[in-house]
Design a protein around this motif. Sequence first.
Motif, mmCIF file in Angstrom:
data_model
loop_
_atom_site.group_PDB
_atom_site.id
_atom_site.type_symbol
_atom_site.label_atom_id
_atom_site.label_comp_id
_atom_site.label_asym_id
_atom_site.label_seq_id
_atom_site.Cartn_x
_atom_site.Cartn_y
_atom_site.Cartn_z
ATOM 1 N N MET A 277 0.475 -1.253 -0.216
ATOM 2 C CA MET A 277 -0.344 -0.291 -0.010
ATOM 3 C C MET A 277 0.903 1.329 0.177
ATOM 4 O O MET A 277 0.562 2.447 -0.220
ATOM 5 N N GLY A 278 1.842 1.342 0.271
ATOM 6 C CA GLY A 278 3.338 1.986 0.410
ATOM 7 C C GLY A 278 3.184 2.599 -1.180
ATOM 8 O O GLY A 278 2.865 4.060 -1.356
ATOM 9 N N ASP A 279 3.412 1.666 -2.299
ATOM 10 C CA ASP A 279 3.487 1.762 -2.807
ATOM 11 C C ASP A 279 2.756 2.703 -3.986
ATOM 12 O O ASP A 279 2.296 3.779 -4.403
ATOM 13 N N VAL A 280 1.336 2.466 -3.708
ATOM 14 C CA VAL A 280 -0.607 2.795 -3.378
ATOM 15 C C VAL A 280 -0.550 3.929 -3.137
ATOM 16 O O VAL A 280 -0.329 5.773 -4.214
ATOM 17 N N ASP A 281 -0.451 4.792 -2.069
ATOM 18 C CA ASP A 281 -0.524 5.582 -1.461
ATOM 19 C C ASP A 281 1.118 7.115 -2.307
ATOM 20 O O ASP A 281 0.510 8.069 -2.099
ATOM 21 N N ALA A 282 1.002 6.710 -2.658
ATOM 22 C CA ALA A 282 3.050 7.163 -3.422
ATOM 23 C C ALA A 282 2.404 7.738 -4.881
ATOM 24 O O ALA A 282 2.968 8.129 -5.066
ATOM 25 N N LEU A 283 1.874 6.878 -5.088
ATOM 26 C CA LEU A 283 2.063 7.217 -6.704
ATOM 27 C C LEU A 283 0.919 7.153 -7.621
ATOM 28 O O LEU A 283 0.319 8.191 -8.241
ATOM 29 N N CYS A 284 -0.472 6.314 -6.474
ATOM 30 C CA CYS A 284 -1.626 6.419 -7.489
ATOM 31 C C CYS A 284 -2.963 7.692 -6.749
ATOM 32 O O CYS A 284 -2.674 7.514 -5.310
ATOM 33 N N ARG A 285 -3.716 8.325 -8.045
ATOM 34 C CA ARG A 285 -4.332 8.858 -6.948
ATOM 35 C C ARG A 285 -6.067 7.918 -7.057
ATOM 36 O O ARG A 285 -6.804 8.037 -6.409
ATOM 37 N N ARG A 286 -5.899 7.250 -8.251
ATOM 38 C CA ARG A 286 -6.869 6.109 -8.152
ATOM 39 C C ARG A 286 -6.599 5.131 -8.922
ATOM 40 O O ARG A 286 -5.034 4.716 -9.031
ATOM 41 N N ILE A 287 -7.543 3.808 -7.952
ATOM 42 C CA ILE A 287 -7.123 2.680 -7.978
ATOM 43 C C ILE A 287 -8.204 1.797 -8.696
ATOM 44 O O ILE A 287 -9.483 2.198 -7.964
ATOM 45 N N ILE A 288 -7.981 0.456 -8.601
ATOM 46 C CA ILE A 288 -9.181 -0.778 -9.444
ATOM 47 C C ILE A 288 -9.218 -1.340 -8.530
ATOM 48 O O ILE A 288 -7.619 -1.923 -8.210
ATOM 49 N N ILE A 289 -9.455 -2.307 -8.243
ATOM 50 C CA ILE A 289 -9.887 -3.069 -6.913
ATOM 51 C C ILE A 289 -10.071 -4.930 -7.906
ATOM 52 O O ILE A 289 -12.018 -4.331 -7.712
ATOM 53 N N ILE A 290 -10.147 -6.062 -8.026
ATOM 54 C CA ILE A 290 -10.516 -6.288 -8.350
ATOM 55 C C ILE A 290 -10.986 -7.655 -6.966
ATOM 56 O O ILE A 290 -9.456 -8.001 -6.216
ATOM 57 N N LYS B 72 -14.878 -6.990 -10.905
ATOM 58 C CA LYS B 72 -14.381 -5.549 -10.389
ATOM 59 C C LYS B 72 -15.696 -5.178 -9.048
ATOM 60 O O LYS B 72 -16.231 -4.531 -9.493
ATOM 61 N N ILE B 73 -14.070 -4.310 -7.901
ATOM 62 C CA ILE B 73 -15.308 -4.024 -6.887
ATOM 63 C C ILE B 73 -15.274 -3.095 -6.330
ATOM 64 O O ILE B 73 -16.346 -2.025 -6.067
ATOM 65 N N TYR B 74 -14.144 -2.209 -6.634
ATOM 66 C CA TYR B 74 -13.954 -0.906 -6.606
ATOM 67 C C TYR B 74 -13.046 0.059 -7.883
ATOM 68 O O TYR B 74 -12.394 -0.238 -8.214
ATOM 69 N N ARG C 253 -7.297 -3.730 3.563
ATOM 70 C CA ARG C 253 -7.495 -5.325 4.013
ATOM 71 C C ARG C 253 -8.837 -5.502 4.803
ATOM 72 O O ARG C 253 -9.853 -6.906 4.641
ATOM 73 N N LYS C 254 -9.547 -4.794 4.944
ATOM 74 C CA LYS C 254 -11.557 -5.078 5.044
ATOM 75 C C LYS C 254 -12.021 -5.534 4.013
ATOM 76 O O LYS C 254 -13.143 -6.289 3.580
ATOM 77 N N ILE C 255 -11.077 -4.711 3.020
ATOM 78 C CA ILE C 255 -12.054 -5.237 1.308
ATOM 79 C C ILE C 255 -12.158 -6.849 1.295
ATOM 80 O O ILE C 255 -12.295 -7.779 0.903
ATOM 81 N N TYR C 256 -9.939 -6.543 0.806
ATOM 82 C CA TYR C 256 -10.440 -8.397 1.299
ATOM 83 C C TYR C 256 -11.165 -9.669 2.060
ATOM 84 O O TYR C 256 -11.238 -10.508 1.020
ATOM 85 N N GLU C 257 -10.935 -9.206 3.293
ATOM 86 C CA GLU C 257 -11.282 -9.588 4.165
ATOM 87 C C GLU C 257 -13.100 -10.376 4.131
ATOM 88 O O GLU C 257 -13.497 -10.616 4.132
ATOM 89 N N GLY C 258 -13.278 -9.081 2.932
ATOM 90 C CA GLY C 258 -14.807 -9.743 2.423
ATOM 91 C C GLY C 258 -15.873 -8.778 3.389
ATOM 92 O O GLY C 258 -16.777 -9.124 3.844
ATOM 93 N N GLY C 259 -15.436 -7.560 3.757
ATOM 94 C CA GLY C 259 -16.159 -6.655 4.132
ATOM 95 C C GLY C 259 -17.046 -6.105 3.352
ATOM 96 O O GLY C 259 -17.785 -6.782 3.472
ATOM 97 N N LYS C 260 -17.449 -5.328 3.556
ATOM 98 C CA LYS C 260 -18.146 -4.518 3.060
ATOM 99 C C LYS C 260 -18.212 -4.649 1.281
ATOM 100 O O LYS C 260 -17.112 -3.914 0.920
ATOM 101 N N SER C 261 -18.528 -5.113 0.112
ATOM 102 C CA SER C 261 -18.303 -4.697 -1.202
ATOM 103 C C SER C 261 -20.108 -4.123 -1.667
ATOM 104 O O SER C 261 -20.502 -4.025 -1.428
ATOM 105 N N ALA C 262 -19.395 -2.253 -2.555
ATOM 106 C CA ALA C 262 -19.894 -2.772 -3.211
ATOM 107 C C ALA C 262 -21.094 -3.372 -4.718
ATOM 108 O O ALA C 262 -20.865 -4.296 -5.468
#
Lengths: 270, 314, 272
Positions: free
Chosen positions: B219-232, B237-239, B305-314
Motif C-alpha cells: 500500500m506504500g506504493d499505492v499511497d506514494a503513486l496512485c490517485r486512482r485505484i481499481i480493486i478486483i 471489479k469491486i472498486y 484489508r477490510k475489503i479483501y477479508e470480505g467486509g463491505k463490497s459495493a
Amino acid sequence: MTKIRRLTALTRAGIIESLQFRLGTAVMLFGNLIYLALVYFLWKAIYDSSGTDMVNGMTFHDTMIYLILATAIFNLLEMFIVWDMSRAIQSGEIIIHLLKPMRYRLYTFWSYTGAHVNNFFLAFVPTFIVVAVITGGAIPMGMNLLYFMISLILALIVNFNIEMLVAPICLYTESTWGINIVKETIVLLLSGATIPLAFFPEGLRQAVEFLPFRAVYDIPLTVLLAKNGTDTLAGLLPKLGIQALWVVVLTVCGNLFWNHAVKKITVNGG
Amino acid sequence: MNSEAVVMKNISKEFRVLNRHEGLKGSIHDLFSRDYRTVKAVDDVSLTVNRGEIIGYLGPNGAGKSTTIKIMTGVLEPSAGEIMVNGRVPYKDRTANAEHIGVVFGQRSQLWWNLPLIESFNLLRDIYLVPEKEYREMLELYRSLVDLEPILHKPVRQMSLGQRTLSDILAAFLHNPGIVFLDEPTIGLDVSMKAKIRELIRGLNEAKETTVILTTHDMGDVDALCRRIIIIDKGRKIYDNDIGHLKSYFGSYRTLRMRLGDDSWVEQVIDEKETDVMHVMQEMQKEHRIKDIQLQEISTEEVIRKIYEGGKSA
Amino acid sequence: MELARERKRGLSFYLSIYRKILIQDLKSKMSFRTDFIISTFGMVLTNVSGFITFMILFHNFPSVNGWDYNHMLFLYGFSLIALTPVQCFFDNNWNLRFMVRSGDFIKYCFRPINVFFYFISEVFDVKGLGQFAFGLGTFIYAWAHIGIPVTFVTIAEAVLFLMTASLFMIALMNFAAATCFWIINSGYVMVIMFRFKDFAKYPASIFNSVFRFIFTFIIPIAFVAYYPSLVFVTPDRVPLLSWLSPAIGALFFWLSYKFWMLGVRKYDFTGS
C-alpha cells in the motif's frame, strides 16, 4: 521403522509424481518402441552383410536382446541429478534441501526410487516380456532372474553414485551441460550400453574391465542372459562382487566429495 | 490521439483446468481420464484508464490481476468482451501493441542475463527502432533521475534485486511507450530501494506523461503513486475510484483516541456517516474527564484489508 | 510514422539484431572460460565417442547393406555437418519447457518482434562448432576417397543440400520442444527426438518399407543425411525424393514453426 516409513513415503510421492506425467509416459513407451525398431534394423543389416551368424560369440538374437534390454535399463536408470542439482544450486534451493531433516544424498536417492519403480513396471517389465516372447526362450527363465534383480539393484546404486559424484562438480564450474554430456558419453560408451562390450577391440575391452561403468549395464545383462558362466554361483559371485566393490568405493568417494562440496556451499552462502 | 489509454468493456477470461485427484489411485485415474472444470479468472470487468494516469490495480492473490494485465498486453485473448489499448485490439496484433507498451513482470528480468545493462539498452533501441536522438535524450533523463553509472556496465546476473528491478523499469520506458505495466515492482525490496523505485516511476510518469498501470500488494506504493485505484476480487471489479474516496466509500472511518483522567487511553472507531467526532467526545465528557485526544485516519492498508477479508463490497 | 517503423522489420532487421545479440553473447561467454572449455571438451568427446562406436562397428563388419567404409563415412560426415545448425542456433529449445512451466516464457511475448526469433536468438551454442569441424573433416576425407569430382556444381550442391538437410533436424526439435505447451513431461519427447539423430548417419535402405515410410514422411530423419547424400554417393541413380529434399525441408521447417507459434497462442500463461 519410522525411518523406513519416511523413506518409502518419498518413494510413494515419486510414484505419484511421475504417474502424473501421463502423456509423458505414453510418449516414452512409444518413443522407445521406435528407437528399438531402429536398433533392430541396423543390426539386422549388419549381420546380413557380414555373412556369418555369430560375431564375437554373439548371435544376432543375443545382440538384439542385449541392446533392447540395455535401452530398457537406460530408461530405468535415467536420472537428472546433475541438472537438478545445478538448478538447485543456481536458485539457492539447495539450502532448503540441506535444511531438511534427512541427508541430501539419501533424500535424492529415495526420491528417485519412485520413478525407478514406475519405470521398472511401465518400461522394463513390458519390454522384457515382449523380448522374451518374441525370441522364444532365448532368455533363460530360472534363478538368473533373481540374480538379475540383485545385480540390477547394485547397478542402480552404482549409477546413482556416479551421478552423485559428478553432480557437485557444478558447484565448482557452472558448466552443467558440459559436465553432464561428458558423464553421459563416457557411461554410455564404456558401460556397453550402445555396443555390447563383446564387440570392443581386445585392448579397449581389457581397459573397460577396470572401470566402474560395466557394473551398470554389462554385468546385469550378462547375468540376465546367463552368459559367461553366471548361471552358476561360482561364475555369478565374482560379478556381483565387482559391483559391490564399486558400490563401496563410489559411495565412499561420493560422500567425501559431497561433504567437501557442501562446505563450499555453506562458505559461499549458495 | 484519444484520451483513453485502455478501454475494457465486459471482459471475461475463462480457463480450463484439469481436475487432479488425490493419492496414488487418483493419479492412475488421471492417467486415463480428462476431467476439466472451468475457472473464471476475469469476470465481466469494464474499465477505462486515461492517458498519463498512474492506476493502482489491486486485489488479493489469485484475484485475476495478472490475467487482466496479460489481456491488456495482448498475450491472452479474452473469452468475451471488447478491449482497446492505445486504440488497438491487443490480442489481434500483439506485435503492434507491444511497440507502444512497456512491461515489468514481477521479479522476472526481461533483460539479457549475461549482458551489461548498456548492451541490453542498445539491443532494445535496435529492436524498438528508437531514433538515436530520442535514445540519447532518454538516457539523459535516466541520469537525471537515478544514479546510472554503477549499474550501466554491470551484467544483469551480477546485480542485486533492487538494481535489477531498477534496470527493468528503465528498460520498460526506453522506447517511450504510451503505457507501462508494472507488476509488483517493489516486491522483495528494502525500504530505501522501494522509495527510490517509487520516485523513479513518478519521475518517468511526469517527464513522459506515460500511463502507468501498477499492480502491487504494497500500500506504500499505492499511497506514494496512485490517485486512482481499481480493486478486483474473484475476477470481478469491486472498486474503481479515487484513493481518497475509498476511505469514505467503505464508511469514513477514523479512530478517536482519548486520554482520560487516570491517564489511560481509550479508542473508539468512528464511522463519520453515522456519527461525528464531536458528538462522541461530548458523550464521553459527560462521564469522564478528557485530558488529551488523538485523531487517526484509517490507513489505505486497513481499508484494503477490510475489503479483501470480505467486509463491505459495493 | 508507425507504418514506417513496422515495415522496417524485415529479414535484414532480424539478421542485424541476431548479429548484434550474437556478438554480445560471445563477448559475455568469454567470461565463463571454464564452462566453455568443459563444454567444448564434452562436445568433442561425444563426437569422438560416436566415431569410436562407428569404428568398432566397422572393425567387426566391413560393409553394411552395400555401403562400404568410405560411403558410410561420407554419410557420417554429412550428418554431423547437417546437425550443426540445430546445435548452434536452436539450442534454446531445450530450455523452452522450463521457461513455460515456470511462467518465465511470458517475457518473450512483450516485444514487438517475432516470439520464435526472440526466443531462439537468446542462445548461441559455440561448442556446436567443434562438431562442425569434426564433420567437415570426415566429409572432405570421404569425398576425396570416394572420388567425387570437385566442380562448382558439386560444391554448390553440397552447400544447398547440407543447408536444407539441417532444416529437418531443426524442425524435428521445434516440434518436440513445442509439445511442452500441451503436455507436462515433454522432456522425454525431446530426448527421444534427439536420440533419433543417431540414426541419421545410417543408410535408410536398412529399414523395411514400413519404417522407411515412417522415417521419410513422419519423422523424416532419413532426410538429414541419407536422401541428400545419394546425390553424391550414387549420382547415376538418385531418387526423386533426394532432389525434392530442399523443398520438403523448407516446408517441414515452416510447419514446425507454425506448430511452435500455435503452442504459444494456445498456452494459458497461468504459471505465475
